[in-house]
Scaffold this motif. Structure first.
Motif, mmCIF file in Angstrom:
data_model
loop_
_atom_site.group_PDB
_atom_site.id
_atom_site.type_symbol
_atom_site.label_atom_id
_atom_site.label_comp_id
_atom_site.label_asym_id
_atom_site.label_seq_id
_atom_site.Cartn_x
_atom_site.Cartn_y
_atom_site.Cartn_z
ATOM 1 N N GLU A 1 61.528 84.627 31.631
ATOM 2 C CA GLU A 1 61.850 85.513 32.745
ATOM 3 C C GLU A 1 60.692 86.460 33.052
ATOM 4 O O GLU A 1 60.395 86.743 34.227
ATOM 5 N N ALA A 2 60.028 86.945 32.005
ATOM 6 C CA ALA A 2 58.883 87.834 32.207
ATOM 7 C C ALA A 2 57.736 87.102 32.894
ATOM 8 O O ALA A 2 57.074 87.648 33.787
ATOM 9 N N GLU A 3 57.496 85.869 32.501
ATOM 10 C CA GLU A 3 56.422 85.087 33.128
ATOM 11 C C GLU A 3 56.732 84.791 34.586
ATOM 12 O O GLU A 3 55.836 84.796 35.439
ATOM 13 N N ALA A 4 57.993 84.553 34.904
ATOM 14 C CA ALA A 4 58.372 84.308 36.294
ATOM 15 C C ALA A 4 58.119 85.553 37.135
ATOM 16 O O ALA A 4 57.608 85.469 38.260
ATOM 17 N N LEU A 5 58.478 86.728 36.608
ATOM 18 C CA LEU A 5 58.203 87.973 37.328
ATOM 19 C C LEU A 5 56.706 88.195 37.483
ATOM 20 O O LEU A 5 56.231 88.601 38.554
ATOM 21 N N ALA A 6 55.955 87.943 36.426
ATOM 22 C CA ALA A 6 54.503 88.134 36.480
ATOM 23 C C ALA A 6 53.876 87.238 37.545
ATOM 24 O O ALA A 6 52.991 87.671 38.291
ATOM 25 N N ALA A 7 54.338 86.011 37.636
ATOM 26 C CA ALA A 7 53.797 85.089 38.641
ATOM 27 C C ALA A 7 54.112 85.580 40.047
ATOM 28 O O ALA A 7 53.248 85.530 40.946
ATOM 29 N N ARG A 8 55.325 86.060 40.273
ATOM 30 C CA ARG A 8 55.695 86.597 41.591
ATOM 31 C C ARG A 8 54.860 87.820 41.931
ATOM 32 O O ARG A 8 54.385 87.975 43.062
ATOM 33 N N PHE A 9 54.673 88.706 40.964
ATOM 34 C CA PHE A 9 53.881 89.910 41.197
ATOM 35 C C PHE A 9 52.437 89.547 41.545
ATOM 36 O O PHE A 9 51.872 90.058 42.525
ATOM 37 N N GLU A 10 51.831 88.678 40.750
ATOM 38 C CA GLU A 10 50.423 88.334 40.973
ATOM 39 C C GLU A 10 50.229 87.614 42.301
ATOM 40 O O GLU A 10 49.217 87.815 42.981
ATOM 41 N N ARG A 11 51.189 86.796 42.686
ATOM 42 C CA ARG A 11 51.104 86.107 43.980
ATOM 43 C C ARG A 11 51.190 87.119 45.136
ATOM 44 O O ARG A 11 50.410 87.044 46.095
ATOM 45 N N THR A 12 52.100 88.066 45.029
ATOM 46 C CA THR A 12 52.267 89.070 46.083
ATOM 47 C C THR A 12 51.056 89.992 46.151
ATOM 48 O O THR A 12 50.593 90.362 47.238
ATOM 49 N N LEU A 13 50.515 90.366 44.994
ATOM 50 C CA LEU A 13 49.319 91.202 44.958
ATOM 51 C C LEU A 13 48.129 90.485 45.579
ATOM 52 O O LEU A 13 47.356 91.081 46.345
ATOM 53 N N ALA A 14 47.982 89.213 45.282
ATOM 54 C CA ALA A 14 46.874 88.438 45.851
ATOM 55 C C ALA A 14 46.974 88.385 47.376
ATOM 56 O O ALA A 14 45.955 88.495 48.084
ATOM 57 N N GLU A 15 48.178 88.232 47.897
ATOM 58 C CA GLU A 15 48.371 88.215 49.346
ATOM 59 C C GLU A 15 47.969 89.550 49.967
ATOM 60 O O GLU A 15 47.345 89.588 51.031
ATOM 61 N N LEU A 16 48.316 90.649 49.310
ATOM 62 C CA LEU A 16 47.962 91.974 49.821
ATOM 63 C C LEU A 16 46.446 92.171 49.833
ATOM 64 O O LEU A 16 45.893 92.772 50.757
ATOM 65 N N ARG A 17 45.788 91.642 48.805
ATOM 66 C CA ARG A 17 44.341 91.836 48.686
ATOM 67 C C ARG A 17 43.534 90.940 49.623
ATOM 68 O O ARG A 17 42.330 91.142 49.777
ATOM 69 N N GLN A 18 44.180 89.999 50.249
ATOM 70 C CA GLN A 18 43.463 89.133 51.196
ATOM 71 C C GLN A 18 43.164 89.848 52.516
ATOM 72 O O GLN A 18 42.341 89.387 53.298
ATOM 73 N N VAL A 19 43.827 90.962 52.746
ATOM 74 C CA VAL A 19 43.683 91.692 54.009
ATOM 75 C C VAL A 19 42.609 92.766 53.861
ATOM 76 O O VAL A 19 42.557 93.471 52.852
ATOM 77 N N ALA A 20 41.758 92.907 54.877
ATOM 78 C CA ALA A 20 40.765 93.983 54.911
ATOM 79 C C ALA A 20 41.426 95.202 55.558
ATOM 80 O O ALA A 20 41.361 95.389 56.775
ATOM 81 N N TRP A 21 42.073 96.008 54.750
ATOM 82 C CA TRP A 21 42.816 97.146 55.275
ATOM 83 C C TRP A 21 41.877 98.250 55.731
ATOM 84 O O TRP A 21 40.869 98.524 55.070
ATOM 85 N N PRO A 22 42.183 98.935 56.849
ATOM 86 C CA PRO A 22 41.346 100.058 57.282
ATOM 87 C C PRO A 22 41.459 101.218 56.304
ATOM 88 O O PRO A 22 42.532 101.483 55.763
ATOM 89 N N ARG A 23 40.355 101.906 56.062
ATOM 90 C CA ARG A 23 40.364 103.031 55.136
ATOM 91 C C ARG A 23 40.992 104.252 55.800
ATOM 92 O O ARG A 23 40.697 104.567 56.942
ATOM 93 N N ARG A 24 41.864 104.921 55.068
ATOM 94 C CA ARG A 24 42.488 106.141 55.571
ATOM 95 C C ARG A 24 42.551 107.178 54.452
ATOM 96 O O ARG A 24 42.748 106.831 53.282
ATOM 97 N N GLN A 25 42.407 108.439 54.833
ATOM 98 C CA GLN A 25 42.622 109.554 53.923
ATOM 99 C C GLN A 25 44.068 110.023 54.120
ATOM 100 O O GLN A 25 44.488 110.295 55.257
ATOM 101 N N VAL A 26 44.831 110.100 53.029
ATOM 102 C CA VAL A 26 46.240 110.452 53.153
ATOM 103 C C VAL A 26 46.597 111.594 52.207
ATOM 104 O O VAL A 26 46.073 111.691 51.094
ATOM 105 N N LEU A 27 47.478 112.450 52.679
ATOM 106 C CA LEU A 27 48.060 113.501 51.856
ATOM 107 C C LEU A 27 49.484 113.069 51.538
ATOM 108 O O LEU A 27 50.294 112.876 52.447
ATOM 109 N N TYR A 28 49.780 112.890 50.255
ATOM 110 C CA TYR A 28 51.083 112.378 49.817
ATOM 111 C C TYR A 28 51.832 113.533 49.162
ATOM 112 O O TYR A 28 51.440 114.020 48.089
#
Length: 276
Positions: A130-157
């Protein structure tokens, strides 16, 4: 991979040989336990542990994340208690250890740390697949996010008001925001969750001012008041779901998707506001 089950303070844990009795004092890890199909071994929680709602609500609460009822926790006869360095006081963890309980200390500092968190909890409680299945889903989703060249922004959180409080760049939240090109203000700050002086310099430096839903639950009227009190353009102010930015564990996968979607929505609205 699962041989060294070492927690955030260097304690080595052995895989359980019989079903455990787990008390989780970390809301996001309570949710993770259910995602790892360990719900039947969770015997206690905090009253902030609200996901998955239909399954956790019947479980007894031992208090909050900062203060608990020790007698109530002991009455649950736990074999393991899970804590987190940011969410639970050190003194609380030390008392539980002194009481002879097996305490698992967690401290994810980056989104990528979720993979080792899945494997730590899955390895200790015999949920490797179960942990490996979650890890695979996480890494796949993270890789998809990193494929995008996101514009840089300064944010106050912002996480609190009276006093205003934010985050520094060493926090898990800031590193989650950094995945979509958002750099948190102030740029340098020793405190992980600093008190802030809201002034023109800080507001002018921010492309976006984000109001989190936790730990303080900001509402639309808070944004209206902020815009009025600080003469700040309302289009710079946004509510943001704190569970999606600060909860690690299984929710972090949804959090990655949320950050991508939110950033796209803001980019579209920004272009529309600047259109002739």
């Amino acid at each position: 991979m699962f041989r060294d089950l070492i927690d955030a303070i260097g304690v080595r844990h052995a895989p359980v040989t019989v079903p455990a009795r787990i008390v989780s004092l970390v809301p996001s890890i309570t949710e993770l336990l259910f995602a790892l199909k360990l719900g039947d071994q969770v015997v206690g929680r905090t009253h902030y542990c609200i996901h998955p709602a239909p399954l956790v609500m019947p479980l007894p609460s031992v208090g909050g994340t900062k203060k608990i009822r020790h007698a109530r926790l002991q009455a649950l006869r736990p074999t393991h208690v899970i804590v987190n360095i940011d969410e639970n006081p050190r003194e609380l963890a030390e008392r539980l250890m002194a009481d002879g309980l097996q305490v698992i200390v967690t401290h994810p500092l980056t989104p990528e740390d979720n993979v080792s968190l899945y494997r730590l909890i899955g390895g200790i409680f015999n949920r490797v697949a179960e942990a490996e299945a979650l890890a695979a889903r996480f890494e796949r989703t993270l890789a998809e996010l990193r494929q995008v060249a996101w514009p840089r922004r300064q944010v106050l959180y912002l996480i609190w008001r009276k006093p205003w409080m934010g985050i520094n760049r060493d926090t898990y939240i800031a590193r989650m925001l950094a995945l979509v090109g958002w750099e948190t203000l102030p740029a340098e700050c020793e405190a992980r969750y600093p008190e802030l002086e809201i002034n023109k310099t800080l507001l002018d430096a921010a492309d976006l001012i984000l109001f989190s839903s936790e730990p303080y639950r900001f509402l639309p009227e808070d944004l209206e008041g902020f815009a009025r009190d600080y003469n700040c353009p309302p289009e710079k102010l946004r509510l943001i779901d704190g569970e999606m930015t600060s909860w690690y564990g299984s929710r972090a996968i949804q959090g990655l998707r949320y950050m991508g979607q939110l950033t796209r929505e803001i980019s579209v609205s920004t272009r529309s506001s600047h259109a002739p």
